[in-house]
Design a protein around this motif. Structure first.
Motif, mmCIF file in Angstrom:
data_model
loop_
_atom_site.group_PDB
_atom_site.id
_atom_site.type_symbol
_atom_site.label_atom_id
_atom_site.label_comp_id
_atom_site.label_asym_id
_atom_site.label_seq_id
_atom_site.Cartn_x
_atom_site.Cartn_y
_atom_site.Cartn_z
ATOM 1 N N VAL A 70 -5.881 1.432 -0.394
ATOM 2 C CA VAL A 70 -5.521 2.720 -0.990
ATOM 3 C C VAL A 70 -6.601 3.123 -1.989
ATOM 4 C CG1 VAL A 70 -3.850 3.965 -2.416
ATOM 5 C CG2 VAL A 70 -3.060 2.287 -0.722
ATOM 6 N N LYS A 71 -7.133 4.326 -1.825
ATOM 7 C CA LYS A 71 -8.112 4.874 -2.754
ATOM 8 C C LYS A 71 -7.604 6.225 -3.252
ATOM 9 C CE LYS A 71 -12.054 2.568 -0.585
ATOM 10 N NZ LYS A 71 -13.328 2.743 0.136
ATOM 11 N N VAL A 72 -7.605 6.394 -4.547
ATOM 12 C CA VAL A 72 -7.115 7.618 -5.174
ATOM 13 C C VAL A 72 -8.311 8.393 -5.714
ATOM 14 C CG1 VAL A 72 -5.552 8.604 -6.887
ATOM 15 C CG2 VAL A 72 -5.005 6.386 -5.826
ATOM 16 N N TYR A 73 -8.435 9.647 -5.300
ATOM 17 C CA TYR A 73 -9.561 10.487 -5.693
ATOM 18 C C TYR A 73 -9.088 11.585 -6.640
ATOM 19 C CZ TYR A 73 -12.211 8.319 -1.886
ATOM 20 O OH TYR A 73 -12.850 7.418 -1.066
ATOM 21 N N ASP A 74 -9.735 11.653 -7.762
ATOM 22 C CA ASP A 74 -9.439 12.724 -8.722
ATOM 23 C C ASP A 74 -10.293 13.934 -8.345
ATOM 24 O OD1 ASP A 74 -8.609 14.230 -10.835
ATOM 25 O OD2 ASP A 74 -9.677 13.098 -12.371
ATOM 26 N N LYS A 75 -9.931 14.530 -7.233
ATOM 27 C CA LYS A 75 -10.661 15.683 -6.715
ATOM 28 C C LYS A 75 -9.681 16.801 -6.376
ATOM 29 C CE LYS A 75 -14.591 13.231 -4.653
ATOM 30 N NZ LYS A 75 -15.400 13.066 -3.421
ATOM 31 N N GLY A 76 -10.186 18.018 -6.358
ATOM 32 C CA GLY A 76 -9.332 19.138 -5.994
ATOM 33 C C GLY A 76 -10.032 20.458 -6.190
ATOM 34 N N ILE A 77 -9.258 21.508 -6.172
ATOM 35 C CA ILE A 77 -9.796 22.851 -6.348
ATOM 36 C C ILE A 77 -9.218 23.461 -7.619
ATOM 37 C CG2 ILE A 77 -10.195 23.250 -3.891
ATOM 38 C CD1 ILE A 77 -7.573 24.821 -3.809
ATOM 39 N N ALA A 90 0.825 -1.204 0.000
ATOM 40 C CA ALA A 90 0.000 0.000 0.000
ATOM 41 C C ALA A 90 0.862 1.258 0.000
ATOM 42 C CB ALA A 90 -0.933 -0.008 1.215
ATOM 43 N N VAL A 91 1.819 1.322 0.932
ATOM 44 C CA VAL A 91 2.672 2.508 1.025
ATOM 45 C C VAL A 91 3.567 2.629 -0.198
ATOM 46 C CG1 VAL A 91 4.527 3.594 2.361
ATOM 47 C CG2 VAL A 91 2.581 2.574 3.545
ATOM 48 N N ARG A 92 4.025 1.512 -0.718
ATOM 49 C CA ARG A 92 4.889 1.566 -1.898
ATOM 50 C C ARG A 92 4.110 2.033 -3.133
ATOM 51 N NH1 ARG A 92 9.610 -0.492 -0.125
ATOM 52 N NH2 ARG A 92 10.645 -0.714 -2.133
ATOM 53 N N PRO A 98 -6.080 0.998 -6.595
ATOM 54 C CA PRO A 98 -5.088 0.180 -7.303
ATOM 55 C C PRO A 98 -4.977 -1.216 -6.712
ATOM 56 C CG PRO A 98 -4.001 1.779 -5.888
ATOM 57 C CD PRO A 98 -5.451 2.117 -5.864
ATOM 58 N N ARG A 99 -4.625 -2.168 -7.546
ATOM 59 C CA ARG A 99 -4.404 -3.533 -7.080
ATOM 60 C C ARG A 99 -3.093 -3.590 -6.318
ATOM 61 N NH1 ARG A 99 -1.774 -8.117 -8.530
ATOM 62 N NH2 ARG A 99 -0.767 -7.076 -10.298
ATOM 63 N N ASP A 123 -5.456 1.393 6.633
ATOM 64 C CA ASP A 123 -4.747 0.129 6.837
ATOM 65 C C ASP A 123 -5.652 -0.968 7.388
ATOM 66 O OD1 ASP A 123 -2.275 -1.334 6.689
ATOM 67 O OD2 ASP A 123 -2.210 -1.271 8.878
ATOM 68 N N LEU A 124 -6.824 -0.608 7.903
ATOM 69 C CA LEU A 124 -7.732 -1.607 8.452
ATOM 70 C C LEU A 124 -8.665 -2.187 7.395
ATOM 71 C CD1 LEU A 124 -8.699 -0.045 11.906
ATOM 72 C CD2 LEU A 124 -6.825 -1.593 11.330
ATOM 73 N N GLU A 125 -8.655 -1.629 6.206
ATOM 74 C CA GLU A 125 -9.466 -2.160 5.105
ATOM 75 C C GLU A 125 -8.929 -3.527 4.674
ATOM 76 O OE1 GLU A 125 -12.028 -1.564 3.185
ATOM 77 O OE2 GLU A 125 -12.690 0.460 3.725
ATOM 78 N N ALA A 126 -9.825 -4.491 4.569
ATOM 79 C CA ALA A 126 -9.402 -5.816 4.101
ATOM 80 C C ALA A 126 -8.959 -5.767 2.649
ATOM 81 C CB ALA A 126 -10.538 -6.810 4.274
#
Length: 335
Positions: free
Chosen positions: A249-256, A128-130, A280-281, A242-245
């Protein structure tokens, strides 16, 4: 074949012995623990492993090439220094030492003797961190605005270190790996709700050059267990739970979106952009296995570990400054 000795067979030691036993170029030859019942457990599970009550006796074993230390932080410096002076490579639990001065001595000793000194920053070896590191390195998040983490649960109260040294050290090692820069100053506040015991809840803020900021909330006295990090960039945002089975990691295409500062009218200067979310896998290989293989590879090749002594020292510098700030009720302390 690298001969590994593990000092400390308590909470983390069994995981270390198990994972190093699976590394092709290594074998666990010794385990040190003062408790007879723990040594008996090792002897039952690993009949070929020699057990010791005294680390000094283990260091005389010529089959030991590297020592892995999983003991309370107060013993890290003495045990690591003894191992380095005996010509052994060292991997030590985090935090590396309880003071910056001791950390500097270990780094200097390892460099002088040409030995590998690595710190067990396990989280940076998780898939996940990598993956987040890859996203940051590729510039997919854009300019980093903030790093915000929460690590709380009910227990386990420690008696020798504060909650910062016990819990925040995990997230500080992740931050150090992801951001690739060190804070210029820190500010910390906290409280001890049990008289005579270390601080059990704390808030730590790290300030960097530019507009990046990092914040950490750690607590031993929470009704729920939370392990969540938010990383905000100018292009995308990341949630790491980290507690998600699955989908840690979820990436959001959000911003200002900033409007023209010279525009005249009633339109706001700040607009909002909302796009897709994707997860991501991730590889399912145990992080400690990846780390164990990395340590052995660094010994064999002479390469520098990703969590080397310098990385461990950077974290100790932050924690030492944070402890000073705690005593000053949150006044910023330069690093």
């Amino acid at each position: 074949m690298i001969g590994i000795a593990v000092i400390g067979y308590g909470y983390w030691g069994p995981n270390l012995v198990r994972n190093f036993s699976l590394v092709d170029d290594a074998r666990v030859v010794a385990v040190v623990d003062q408790r007879p019942e723990q040594r008996a457990t090792v002897e039952r599970l690993y009949p070929t492993v020699q057990t010791y009550a005294d680390p000094a006796d283990m260091l005389l074993n010529p089959d030991v090439d590297a020592v892995v230390i999983a003991t309370p932080v107060s013993s890290h410096f003495e045990l690591s220094m003894q191992a380095l002076q005996a010509g052994k490579h060292v991997m030590v639990e985090k935090p590396m030492t309880s003071t910056v001065a001791d950390g500097e001595k270990l780094v200097a000793e390892a460099a002088e003797r040409g030995l590998t000194l690595m710190v067990d920053h396990t989280f940076i070896y998780t898939s996940a961190v990598r993956k987040i590191h890859e996203l940051v390195g590729d510039g997919q998040l854009g300019e980093l605005y903030y790093y915000d983490s929460v690590r709380v649960n009910l227990g386990l109260f420690q008696h020798d270190v504060s909650v910062l040294w016990d819990l925040a050290v995990h997230d500080l090692s992740i931050m150090d790996f992801l951001l690739g820069q060190s804070p210029t100053s820190v500010a910390a506040t906290g409280i001890a709700h049990v008289e005579g015991q270390p601080v059990n809840m704390a808030y730590l803020t790290c300030f960097f050059e530019g507009s990046t900021i990092a914040h950490f909330h750690v607590n031993w006295l929470a009704p729920v267990k939370v392990r969540q990090t938010l990383i905000c960039g100018s292009e995308r945002m990341v949630v790491f739970d980290d507690l998600e089975a699955s989908e840690k990691v979820k990436v959001y295409d959000k911003g200002i979106v900033l409007g023209d500062p010279d525009q005249i009218g009633f339109e706001p200067r700040v607009g909002y952009r909302t796009g897709d979310m994707w997860a991501p896998r991730l590889d399912v290989t145990e992080a400690l296995r990846v780390e164990a293989e990395h340590f052995v590879d660094c010994i064999n090749t002479g390469s520098t570990p990703e969590s080397d002594g310098a990385a461990g020292l950077r974290i100790v510098r932050i924690l030492e400054a944070a402890t000073t700030s705690l005593g000053l009720q949150g006044a910023p302390v330069e690093i």
